[in-house]
Structure formats: C-alpha cells, structure tokens
Scaffold this motif. Structure first.
Motif: not given
Length: 259
Positions: A44-46, A113-117, A142-143, A231-232
């Motif tokens: 899921d990382e672009r 770029v991914g939802p977690e990092r 990302v957090s 997105e994130y």
C-alpha cells in the motif's frame, strides 16, 4: 460525661476526590534511518521518483555540438582547438547520460508514501549507489507528522564583480514533526557528501522540528504528490520564501607599502 452510644453508626468524614496528575509527555524518540537491505516496501506504499528529463535534454545538446565540431573539422572549417573543445563537450554529455540512467534504477526513488509511514531517501539518486550499505532511508511514522506543506525558496545570486542579479527557485516538501528527536538525523546528514561550493547536503534539511525534502522534477508531478500526502496527513497552505547567496570573496594579498 456523656458516653458515645455504641449502637450508633459512625459516619466517616466526606472524602475529597483528588484528580490524578496529568500523564507526562513521553520523551522524544529518534526516527529510524534504514539501510537499503533492511527496507521492505509494503503493497500500500506508493513511490515518488526524481525525474531527470532536463539532464537528458542538455546531454543531447552536448552531443549535437560535439558532432557539429567534428563535422566542421573534417570539412576544414574549424581549428583543432575548437574541435578538442567539442570533444570535451561530448564527454560531458556522456556523463549527463550516465546520471540520467541512474535516475531510472528501481531503487532511485525519492519518497514512499503510505498510510503508516513516510520513507525519505536522504541521499540523491546520483550518489546513493556509491555506498548503498550505509543507512540513508529515513522512516517517519505518520503519527509523528503534525502536517506537511510545499514551500518555494527563491534564491538570489549575484555574480562576483558584477551588478547583475539572477534568481533560482527551489521547491521543498516540509514535514512538521512532533515527538521526534531529530538530532541523530542532523548528525547523519552532516556525514553525507557535501558538493563543492555548497553549505552541505541540500537534498534534505532539518530546521527545528521540520524535515525539508527538496523536490525538483518528480514522477508523479508535485501537485499529485501533495494529493497523495493529503490522504494521510494534514496539508498546510503553500508558502514562498526568499533567500540569498552572496558570492565568495577571494583572499587578496595586502598592497605593498608606498615608497
């Protein structure tokens, strides 16, 4: 003297609720800097790539000038000196083509770029293959990113001994972090290769709690990269900055005393 009635219940005094102290903020942690071999990209990382199309165009111009010089020398209309200069121009074009080919390598990406990092290559694609075993992939959770913005830095250049002023524009992605100790990253950047005539590694900069990544020309385009990050992450408005670079002064021997 009245004695207490043993059958009467003793009412305890009312208790006072004391609020517990607020939890202390956790100490800042240093982000991980990974080696290429330690990296495992997730589905899921672009990826965002550096694009060196302008380098290829300049190389083609160098080849055209070198070919023109060789043709005119063969026709007897160009001196040997200019022909040698054309040959050096062709060699310079070969170096540019090799640099352009480096940007096509599978591992020559700039961002992931991914939802977690968010992964950032802190080394330009032209030099990351020289010491691929060194840690040079920055991992930002990302957090731990409060926001991100795109900034444009306008730099003023003044030629030595001339009154003319020119401007260059450099685009950055600014990641505003929280709860991270960026000092290890500063130390790692200080050990990176420093191009001649610069103040150090300008590919990735650290300013206070902000990590700045130089964009340049990318695949996909910068605007689409902003949509991906949005997105994130929280997107801040774009900003424009103004900087200056003064020409270096050459040291000159003092004038001899008069008489």
């Amino acid at each position: 003297m009245d004695l207490p009635d043993p059958t009467r219940a003793v009412v305890p005094p009312p208790s006072v609720d004391v609020a517990p102290p607020p939890p202390a903020d956790p100490p800042p942690t240093a982000p991980r800097i990974l080696r290429r071999a330690e990296l495992d990209l997730r589905p899921d990382e672009r990826l965002v790539w550096s694009r060196a199309t302008g380098t290829l165009v300049i190389a083609m111009i160098c080849f055209a000038l070198a070919g023109l010089a060789a043709w005119r020398y063969a026709a007897g209309t160009l001196s040997l000196g200019w022909t040698v200069a054309g040959g050096f121009c062709g060699l310079f074009g070969v170096g540019l083509v090799l640099g352009w080919r480096s940007s096509l390598r599978p591992e020559a990406w700039l961002l992931s770029v991914g939802p977690e990092r968010i992964l950032i290559s802190i080394r330009p694609y032209l030099s990351d293959k020289l010491t691929a075993g060194d840690p040079h992939i920055l991992e930002l959770p990302v957090s731990a990113i409060a926001s991100v913005r795109q900034s444009t830095n306008r730099r003023m250049h003044q030629a030595r001994g001339e009154s003319g002023i020119s401007y260059t524009y450099v685009a950055y992605l600014d990641f505003r972090t929280r709860g991270l100790d960026l000092e290890p990253l500063r130390q790692q950047l200080a050990r990176e290769w420093k191009p001649r005539g610069t103040d150090g590694n300008e590919h990735v900069l650290v300013e206070d709690t902000m990590v700045r990544v130089r964009l340049g020309s990318t695949r996909p385009e910068a605007q689409e990269v902003a949509y991906m990050l949005g997105e994130y992450l929280v997107l801040e408005p774009d900003v424009s900055e103004t900087g200056s670079r003064k020409p270096r002064r050459k040291h000159r021997a003092p004038d001899p005393p008069a008489g």
